[in-house]
Motif scaffolding. Structure first.
Motif, PDB file in Angstrom:
ATOM      1  N   LEU A  15      11.164  -4.328   6.104  1.00  0.00           N
ATOM      2  CA  LEU A  15       9.804  -4.049   5.649  1.00  0.00           C
ATOM      3  C   LEU A  15       9.072  -3.154   6.643  1.00  0.00           C
ATOM      4  N   THR A  16       9.241  -3.464   7.932  1.00  0.00           N
ATOM      5  CA  THR A  16       8.586  -2.668   8.971  1.00  0.00           C
ATOM      6  C   THR A  16       9.051  -1.223   8.936  1.00  0.00           C
ATOM      7  N   THR A  17      10.356  -1.036   8.856  1.00  0.00           N
ATOM      8  CA  THR A  17      10.904   0.323   8.844  1.00  0.00           C
ATOM      9  C   THR A  17      10.468   1.077   7.601  1.00  0.00           C
ATOM     10  N   PHE A  18      10.487   0.391   6.453  1.00  0.00           N
ATOM     11  CA  PHE A  18      10.048   1.041   5.217  1.00  0.00           C
ATOM     12  C   PHE A  18       8.593   1.467   5.308  1.00  0.00           C
ATOM     13  N   VAL A  45       5.183   8.095   7.053  1.00  0.00           N
ATOM     14  CA  VAL A  45       5.581   9.450   7.452  1.00  0.00           C
ATOM     15  C   VAL A  45       5.812  10.313   6.214  1.00  0.00           C
ATOM     16  N   TRP A  46       6.445   9.731   5.222  1.00  0.00           N
ATOM     17  CA  TRP A  46       6.690  10.435   3.953  1.00  0.00           C
ATOM     18  C   TRP A  46       5.375  10.889   3.320  1.00  0.00           C
ATOM     19  N   LEU A  47       4.407   9.984   3.256  1.00  0.00           N
ATOM     20  CA  LEU A  47       3.101  10.312   2.681  1.00  0.00           C
ATOM     21  C   LEU A  47       2.387  11.386   3.497  1.00  0.00           C
ATOM     22  N   LEU A  48       2.475  11.272   4.818  1.00  0.00           N
ATOM     23  CA  LEU A  48       1.856  12.266   5.688  1.00  0.00           C
ATOM     24  C   LEU A  48       2.452  13.647   5.447  1.00  0.00           C
ATOM     25  N   SER A  49       3.778  13.687   5.286  1.00  0.00           N
ATOM     26  CA  SER A  49       4.440  14.980   5.062  1.00  0.00           C
ATOM     27  C   SER A  49       4.068  15.574   3.705  1.00  0.00           C
ATOM     28  N   ILE A  50       3.759  14.730   2.741  1.00  0.00           N
ATOM     29  CA  ILE A  50       3.366  15.212   1.413  1.00  0.00           C
ATOM     30  C   ILE A  50       1.947  15.783   1.424  1.00  0.00           C
ATOM     31  N   HIS A  51       1.036  15.054   2.076  1.00  0.00           N
ATOM     32  CA  HIS A  51      -0.386  15.385   1.956  1.00  0.00           C
ATOM     33  C   HIS A  51      -0.936  16.228   3.095  1.00  0.00           C
ATOM     34  N   ARG A  52      -0.317  16.161   4.270  1.00  0.00           N
ATOM     35  CA  ARG A  52      -0.938  16.806   5.430  1.00  0.00           C
ATOM     36  C   ARG A  52      -0.103  17.910   6.071  1.00  0.00           C
ATOM     37  N   LEU A  53       1.193  17.838   5.958  1.00  0.00           N
ATOM     38  CA  LEU A  53       2.050  18.777   6.670  1.00  0.00           C
ATOM     39  C   LEU A  53       2.613  19.828   5.717  1.00  0.00           C
ATOM     40  N   ARG A  54       2.840  20.998   6.241  1.00  0.00           N
ATOM     41  CA  ARG A  54       3.347  22.091   5.416  1.00  0.00           C
ATOM     42  C   ARG A  54       4.878  22.166   5.438  1.00  0.00           C
ATOM     43  N   VAL A  75       0.838  -1.211   0.000  1.00  0.00           N
ATOM     44  CA  VAL A  75       0.000   0.000   0.000  1.00  0.00           C
ATOM     45  C   VAL A  75       0.865   1.249   0.000  1.00  0.00           C
ATOM     46  N   VAL A  76       1.910   1.256   0.824  1.00  0.00           N
ATOM     47  CA  VAL A  76       2.804   2.419   0.892  1.00  0.00           C
ATOM     48  C   VAL A  76       3.486   2.654  -0.451  1.00  0.00           C
ATOM     49  N   ILE A  77       3.984   1.581  -1.065  1.00  0.00           N
ATOM     50  CA  ILE A  77       4.636   1.717  -2.374  1.00  0.00           C
ATOM     51  C   ILE A  77       3.662   2.278  -3.407  1.00  0.00           C
ATOM     52  N   TRP A  78       2.430   1.751  -3.402  1.00  0.00           N
ATOM     53  CA  TRP A  78       1.429   2.214  -4.372  1.00  0.00           C
ATOM     54  C   TRP A  78       1.094   3.686  -4.167  1.00  0.00           C
ATOM     55  N   LEU A  79       0.911   4.084  -2.918  1.00  0.00           N
ATOM     56  CA  LEU A  79       0.570   5.479  -2.622  1.00  0.00           C
ATOM     57  C   LEU A  79       1.734   6.421  -2.953  1.00  0.00           C
ATOM     58  N   LEU A  80       2.964   5.974  -2.679  1.00  0.00           N
ATOM     59  CA  LEU A  80       4.124   6.801  -3.035  1.00  0.00           C
ATOM     60  C   LEU A  80       4.257   6.913  -4.553  1.00  0.00           C
ATOM     61  N   TRP A  81       3.999   5.825  -5.247  1.00  0.00           N
ATOM     62  CA  TRP A  81       4.075   5.856  -6.718  1.00  0.00           C
ATOM     63  C   TRP A  81       3.052   6.832  -7.284  1.00  0.00           C
ATOM     64  N   ARG A  82       1.849   6.842  -6.692  1.00  0.00           N
ATOM     65  CA  ARG A  82       0.817   7.772  -7.140  1.00  0.00           C
ATOM     66  C   ARG A  82       1.177   9.222  -6.794  1.00  0.00           C
ATOM     67  N   ALA A  83       1.800   9.411  -5.643  1.00  0.00           N
ATOM     68  CA  ALA A  83       2.131  10.768  -5.200  1.00  0.00           C
ATOM     69  C   ALA A  83       3.297  11.363  -5.991  1.00  0.00           C
ATOM     70  N   GLU A  84       4.128  10.481  -6.586  1.00  0.00           N
ATOM     71  CA  GLU A  84       5.305  10.917  -7.345  1.00  0.00           C
ATOM     72  C   GLU A  84       6.140  11.946  -6.569  1.00  0.00           C
ATOM     73  N   PRO A  85       6.635  11.576  -5.389  1.00  0.00           N
ATOM     74  CA  PRO A  85       7.389  12.536  -4.583  1.00  0.00           C
ATOM     75  C   PRO A  85       8.721  12.899  -5.231  1.00  0.00           C
ATOM     76  N   THR A  86       9.175  14.101  -4.945  1.00  0.00           N
ATOM     77  CA  THR A  86      10.488  14.525  -5.409  1.00  0.00           C
ATOM     78  C   THR A  86      11.563  13.794  -4.610  1.00  0.00           C
ATOM     79  N   ILE A  87      12.487  13.167  -5.302  1.00  0.00           N
ATOM     80  CA  ILE A  87      13.591  12.474  -4.626  1.00  0.00           C
ATOM     81  C   ILE A  87      14.874  13.200  -4.996  1.00  0.00           C
ATOM     82  N   SER A  88      15.366  13.955  -4.054  1.00  0.00           N
ATOM     83  CA  SER A  88      16.558  14.780  -4.271  1.00  0.00           C
ATOM     84  C   SER A  88      17.674  14.330  -3.340  1.00  0.00           C
TER      85      SER A  88
END
Length: 272
Positions: free
Chosen positions: A80-83, A89-98, A24-37
């Motif tokens: 797997l657990t850590t990922f 947290v990554w998804l939360l920071s993208i969608h909910r946090l400024r 689920v996390v991989i799918w949501l990150l793939w959809r979000a297309e986060p910037t990886i710098s």
């Protein structure tokens, strides 16, 4: 064998939900297309240490981790657990946090590192097994070797140093920490090596005339650092042409070293 000793999947009742969470996390990150710098990859370094620390706590006799959670922190379940947690947290920071994503990832990861270290120190004190000298020596030597290697990279390959930047430094430090801590564990503290490929290098060192005088860990340090430097040089063009994929893959290479290195230091520090 290529898998390390202790490699075992958790019970199916833990494995299936864990795989589902990761999927689920991989799918949501793939959809979000986060910037990886460069900053994103470096901000994930504390999470690498968190995973390594949790696996070290898992291995302790009378582990401080609650029994109900223990199967989540063996090898390979801990990765797997850590990922899954870091990804959430990554998804939360993208969608909910400024706040900027790297700041959130690094900040939460550092809090996780602090918690793991405090639990490890508490365990060591409770069991009268806290020994910090040699882990500290290994950390200092790894920092020094990283500084020397990076200075050489900047001198001989300035373009590589500019392109790979902090991720290049992280990669060199990660494998310096892994190799030096392994050498200290083998030659000084009497620990064994769980990974077959690493064990093969140590067996070669055992067969050399220098084994009695200088131990066997030095060859592992040389080989690991040479490979790490080669990978940084090799990835420079890839990072330059495809920054997202290049930084991400170089970060994976760093994780392969930083995880075992941090695991070694924590385990050595609290098992006397």
């Amino acid at each position: 064998m290529v898998l390390p000793d202790g490699f075992a999947l958790p019970p199916i009742s833990y494995l299936l939900p864990l795989l589902l969470a990761v999927g689920v996390v991989i799918w949501l990150l793939w959809r979000a297309e986060p910037t990886i710098s460069e900053r994103t990859v470096v901000s994930l370094a504390p999470w690498m240490v968190v995973g390594a620390g949790l696996n070290a706590l898992y291995q302790l006799p009378g582990s401080p981790i609650p029994d109900a959670l223990l199967p989540l922190f063996g090898t390979p379940a801990v990765y797997l657990t850590t990922f899954a947690v870091a990804g959430a947290v990554w998804l939360l920071s993208i969608h909910r946090l400024r706040a900027p994503v790297p700041r959130v990832l690094a900040g939460t990861g550092l809090v996780g590192v602090a918690v793991v270290l405090l639990v490890a120190l508490w365990y060591g004190v409770q069991h009268d097994s806290l020994r910090l000298f040699w882990p500290f020596v290994a950390l200092v030597v790894a920092v020094i070797l990283t500084g020397l290697l990076w200075a050489a990279t900047q001198f001989f390959y300035p373009d590589v140093a500019i392109i790979t930047g902090a991720v290049g430094v992280l990669t060199l430090f990660a494998h310096a920490l892994d190799s030096v801590s392994t050498a200290v564990g083998i030659d000084v503290l009497g620990f064994g090596e769980r990974t077959p490929l690493s064990q093969a290098i140590l067996e070669i060192a055992h067969s050399l005339p220098t084994a009695d005088s200088f131990g066997v860990g030095w060859l592992f340090v040389v080989v690991k650092l040479a490979i790490a430097e080669f990978v940084v040089l090799l990835f420079a063009d890839y990072v330059s042409s495809e920054p997202t994929e290049g930084y991400l893959l170089l970060g994976v290479v760093a994780a392969v070293g930083l995880g075992p290195g941090a695991h070694n230091l924590i385990l050595f520090a609290v098992t006397g």
